[in-house]
Design a protein around this motif. Structure first.
Motif, PDB file in Angstrom:
ATOM      1  N   LEU A  33       0.818  -1.215   0.000  1.00 11.53           N
ATOM      2  CA  LEU A  33       0.000   0.000   0.000  1.00 11.53           C
ATOM      3  C   LEU A  33       0.848   1.258   0.000  1.00 11.53           C
ATOM      4  CD1 LEU A  33      -2.970   1.058   0.236  1.00 11.53           C
ATOM      5  CD2 LEU A  33      -2.605   1.112   2.713  1.00 11.53           C
ATOM      6  N   ASP A  34       1.932   1.241   0.769  1.00 10.33           N
ATOM      7  CA  ASP A  34       2.740   2.453   0.904  1.00 10.33           C
ATOM      8  C   ASP A  34       3.615   2.734  -0.300  1.00 10.33           C
ATOM      9  OD1 ASP A  34       2.507   4.042   3.481  1.00 10.33           O
ATOM     10  OD2 ASP A  34       2.429   1.997   4.203  1.00 10.33           O
ATOM     11  N   ASN A  35       3.669   1.823  -1.266  1.00 10.24           N
ATOM     12  CA  ASN A  35       4.369   2.132  -2.513  1.00 10.24           C
ATOM     13  C   ASN A  35       3.622   3.184  -3.330  1.00 10.24           C
ATOM     14  OD1 ASN A  35       6.553   0.369  -2.196  1.00 10.24           O
ATOM     15  ND2 ASN A  35       5.425  -1.345  -3.050  1.00 10.24           N
ATOM     16  N   THR A  36       2.291   3.227  -3.201  1.00  7.56           N
ATOM     17  CA  THR A  36       1.494   4.056  -4.117  1.00  7.56           C
ATOM     18  C   THR A  36       0.517   5.001  -3.440  1.00  7.56           C
ATOM     19  OG1 THR A  36      -0.205   2.322  -4.290  1.00  7.56           O
ATOM     20  CG2 THR A  36       1.595   2.263  -5.888  1.00  7.56           C
ATOM     21  N   ILE A  37       0.272   4.878  -2.135  1.00  8.27           N
ATOM     22  CA  ILE A  37      -0.825   5.613  -1.510  1.00  8.27           C
ATOM     23  C   ILE A  37      -0.634   7.128  -1.546  1.00  8.27           C
ATOM     24  CG2 ILE A  37       0.141   5.543   0.834  1.00  8.27           C
ATOM     25  CD1 ILE A  37      -2.773   5.056   1.812  1.00  8.27           C
ATOM     26  N   LEU A  38       0.603   7.590  -1.631  1.00  6.68           N
ATOM     27  CA  LEU A  38       0.843   9.032  -1.650  1.00  6.68           C
ATOM     28  C   LEU A  38       0.702   9.644  -3.044  1.00  6.68           C
ATOM     29  CD1 LEU A  38       3.825   9.779   0.772  1.00  6.68           C
ATOM     30  CD2 LEU A  38       1.389  10.027   1.166  1.00  6.68           C
ATOM     31  N   ALA A  39       0.582   8.815  -4.081  1.00  4.12           N
ATOM     32  CA  ALA A  39       0.594   9.333  -5.451  1.00  4.12           C
ATOM     33  C   ALA A  39      -0.461  10.415  -5.674  1.00  4.12           C
ATOM     34  CB  ALA A  39       0.397   8.190  -6.443  1.00  4.12           C
ATOM     35  N   SER A  97       5.897   5.576  10.407  1.00  6.39           N
ATOM     36  CA  SER A  97       4.548   6.124  10.256  1.00  6.39           C
ATOM     37  C   SER A  97       4.297   7.223  11.273  1.00  6.39           C
ATOM     38  CB  SER A  97       3.500   5.012  10.425  1.00  6.39           C
ATOM     39  OG  SER A  97       3.638   4.032   9.425  1.00  6.39           O
ATOM     40  N   PHE A  98       4.765   7.019  12.508  1.00 10.19           N
ATOM     41  CA  PHE A  98       4.575   8.010  13.570  1.00 10.19           C
ATOM     42  C   PHE A  98       5.303   9.310  13.236  1.00 10.19           C
ATOM     43  CE2 PHE A  98       5.487   9.800  17.823  1.00 10.19           C
ATOM     44  CZ  PHE A  98       4.187   9.862  18.309  1.00 10.19           C
ATOM     45  N   VAL A  99       6.539   9.204  12.755  1.00  2.00           N
ATOM     46  CA  VAL A  99       7.302  10.394  12.361  1.00  2.00           C
ATOM     47  C   VAL A  99       6.606  11.125  11.218  1.00  2.00           C
ATOM     48  CG1 VAL A  99       9.479  11.208  11.365  1.00  2.00           C
ATOM     49  CG2 VAL A  99       9.504   9.457  13.154  1.00  2.00           C
ATOM     50  N   ALA A 111      12.337  12.294   5.833  1.00  2.00           N
ATOM     51  CA  ALA A 111      13.100  11.466   6.772  1.00  2.00           C
ATOM     52  C   ALA A 111      12.232  10.346   7.336  1.00  2.00           C
ATOM     53  CB  ALA A 111      13.650  12.333   7.910  1.00  2.00           C
ATOM     54  N   GLY A 112      10.985  10.684   7.652  1.00  2.00           N
ATOM     55  CA  GLY A 112      10.063   9.672   8.136  1.00  2.00           C
ATOM     56  C   GLY A 112       9.798   8.599   7.099  1.00  2.00           C
ATOM     57  N   ARG A 113       9.729   9.011   5.839  1.00  2.00           N
ATOM     58  CA  ARG A 113       9.505   8.041   4.766  1.00  2.00           C
ATOM     59  C   ARG A 113      10.702   7.109   4.607  1.00  2.00           C
ATOM     60  NH1 ARG A 113       5.185   6.192   2.324  1.00  2.00           N
ATOM     61  NH2 ARG A 113       5.854   6.516   0.168  1.00  2.00           N
ATOM     62  N   VAL A 114      11.908   7.597   4.887  1.00  2.00           N
ATOM     63  CA  VAL A 114      13.085   6.717   4.861  1.00  2.00           C
ATOM     64  C   VAL A 114      12.946   5.631   5.922  1.00  2.00           C
ATOM     65  CG1 VAL A 114      15.571   6.590   5.260  1.00  2.00           C
ATOM     66  CG2 VAL A 114      14.620   8.468   3.902  1.00  2.00           C
ATOM     67  N   PHE A 175      -0.824   8.041   7.429  1.00  2.00           N
ATOM     68  CA  PHE A 175       0.184   7.436   8.294  1.00  2.00           C
ATOM     69  C   PHE A 175      -0.380   7.014   9.652  1.00  2.00           C
ATOM     70  CE2 PHE A 175       2.262  10.478   5.435  1.00  2.00           C
ATOM     71  CZ  PHE A 175       3.079   9.600   4.751  1.00  2.00           C
ATOM     72  N   TRP A 176      -1.331   7.776  10.173  1.00  2.00           N
ATOM     73  CA  TRP A 176      -1.922   7.394  11.457  1.00  2.00           C
ATOM     74  C   TRP A 176      -2.582   6.019  11.377  1.00  2.00           C
ATOM     75  CZ3 TRP A 176      -0.117   9.464  15.474  1.00  2.00           C
ATOM     76  CH2 TRP A 176       0.126  10.841  15.586  1.00  2.00           C
ATOM     77  N   MET A 177      -3.211   5.709  10.239  1.00  2.00           N
ATOM     78  CA  MET A 177      -3.935   4.440  10.148  1.00  2.00           C
ATOM     79  C   MET A 177      -2.981   3.243  10.144  1.00  2.00           C
ATOM     80  SD  MET A 177      -5.221   4.270   6.188  1.00  2.00           S
ATOM     81  CE  MET A 177      -4.087   3.962   4.837  1.00  2.00           C
TER      82      MET A 177
END
Length: 475
Positions: A33-39, A97-99, A111-114, A175-177
């Protein structure tokens, strides 16, 4: 060490195997999911944080970290077991996710995404290793469909879900979810994976190799993302970045050839069938990942669809990919000539992508849906074959490293091809709105042609792959 059965334990029953499968599907879903959810959420994030130039790094930072760490996870799982590895990955994933959820600016978010990617790199790859632990190559098709459906559905739902959250809630909820999902995944890992077979062997972790490939990847991505946009392609900054990528990349190759136990085991790369399976998987999946990110942008920029609608319009690609992978994953192990269906499917996918390139400027929505139907249906037959051929070519004690190598190669190539697709879209965008609109059409045409070329490489690898009889047990 994991609690679990020894390597000499009895074969799991179908019911016990399904319990393990259910315990792994949520981490696989989260990692994909996190590969594409931000697109589809990127424009909203850019407006709120006041920075649109660095938005692509929210995607590439995750993919680079995800890629660089994947091979290490394979080694860790071979040393300490799959459950321990999955728990480490989930912990890093939730911390990232928290960052991200609390990020006050784009730089903290990157940085959080790293950190997010360092965790995400172990979710999907460990899940695929576990599939190999519980199912021999001949039986793999029974369970592969669950993994494929989960992975591709998550990747396809990402743009639609991200667009909906950005449009109607707040982007930080993306990210919260992950926190409640991560806690649930930890619980499932601790409870449902107790009967997972154990195949641990001692290995060394090649942190230097991981650092080299991450450095080379970052330099390459920086050059592609800034070249022609912030700096001319021939500027000293861009040329220096490309030079760093080449030099450090060469150092990574040298490390592979000289390390006592390199990041990517040479025994796997020297195995012809394993190598061809990895090539087919890499060059096949790369365009799919790229298209999941670029197609919503195409629909928004060219046809004027809203973010949520654009994301939903791409769902058919995942639906057909899932159906195709599930059906062929069951059929292929029963066939002696198990390459034919995937090869025919890839030919169909190539023809559909080329048609999309030909009609990019005037493609109607129903024509678009027909073409992504054909791409998903045609491509879906290839991943089950590639993963089964890989498992059929290596021993169970190196299977974690083999799957990690396949995931590493796929993710590295996907990371690069996403950056290349972005560069192809942006080439020549200048001269006002009218010119930008036309260049966008030309850019997406280039993207579709590049996707077709990549599919052709995968097709060639499949053609060269030897159809060895599938094993009915673990080697």
């Amino acid at each position: 060490m994991d609690a679990g059965t020894s390597s000499g334990a009895r074969t799991l029953t179908h019911r016990e195997t399904m319990v393990v499968v259910l315990g792994v599907l949520l981490p696989v879903f989260m990692g994909s999911l996190d590969n594409t959810i931000l697109a589809s959420a990127l424009p909203t994030i850019g407006r709120e944080l006041g920075d649109v130039h660095n938005l692509p790094w929210l995607i590439t930072a995750y993919l680079i970290a995800n890629t660089a760490i994947t091979a290490l996870y394979g080694k860790i799982s071979d040393i300490h077991g799959r459950r321990t590895t999955l728990l480490i990955a989930l912990s890093l994933y939730m911390a990232g996710s928290f960052v991200c959820a609390l990020a006050p600016n784009i730089y903290v978010l990157i940085a959080g995404r790293v950190l997010h990617g360092l965790g995400g790199g172990g979710l999907t790859s460990t899940g695929m290793v576990i599939l190999g632990d519980i199912a021999a190559p001949r039986d793999r098709g029974k369970y592969y469909g669950y993994f494929s459906a989960t992975y591709t559905t998550a990747g396809a739902c990402g743009p639609a879900l991200g667009g909906f959250i950005a449009e109607y809630l707040h982007w930080s909820f993306i990210f919260w979810m992950n926190l409640p999902m991560g806690l649930l995944a930890v619980f499932l890992t601790l409870t449902l994976l107790k009967k997972l077979p154990r195949h641990e062997r001692p290995h060394k972790l090649d942190f230097l190799g991981a650092g080299l490939i991450m450095t080379a990847s970052v330099a390459f991505m920086l050059a592609l993302s800034m070249g022609g946009v912030r700096y001319p392609w021939t500027s000293p900054a861009i040329l220096a970045l490309f030079a760093i990528a080449v030099v450090v990349g060469t150092g990574f190759v040298a490390r592979l050839l000289t390390a006592s136990e390199p990041l990517i085991p040479l025994a796997i790369l020297s195995n012809k069938e394993a190598r061809l399976a990895i090539i087919a998987n890499t060059f096949g999946w790369g365009p799919i990942v790229g298209l999941h990110i670029m197609l919503p942008m195409y629909l928004q920029n060219i046809t004027g669809l809203a973010p949520a609608v654009a994301g939903l319009s791409v769902l058919l690609l995942a639906v057909m990919l899932n159906i195709s992978a599930g059906v062929t994953g069951t059929i292929l192990p029963r066939r002696v000539r198990y390459k034919r269906i995937p090869m025919i499917g890839l030919c169909v996918a190539i023809a559909a992508v080329l048609t999309m390139a030909w009609r990019a400027s005037s493609l109607s929505l129903w024509e678009f849906e027909i073409l992504i139907f054909l791409i998903g249906c045609g491509f879906g037959a290839m991943p089950p074959l590639a993963s089964t051929a890989l498992q059929n070519s290596v021993s169970i004690h190196t299977f974690g490293s083999a799957v990690a190598t396949m995931q590493f190669s796929r993710n590295l190539y996907a990371t690069m091809i996403v950056a290349v697709f972005g560069a192809l879209v942006l080439v020549g965008v200048a001269g006002g709105p009218a010119a930008a609109s036309q260049y966008s059409v030309d850019g997406f045409t280039r993207v579709f042609l590049a996707a077709a070329a990549s599919f052709m490489v995968a097709l060639t690898a499949l053609a060269l792959l030897e159809e060895k009889p599938l094993q009915s047990g673990h080697a």
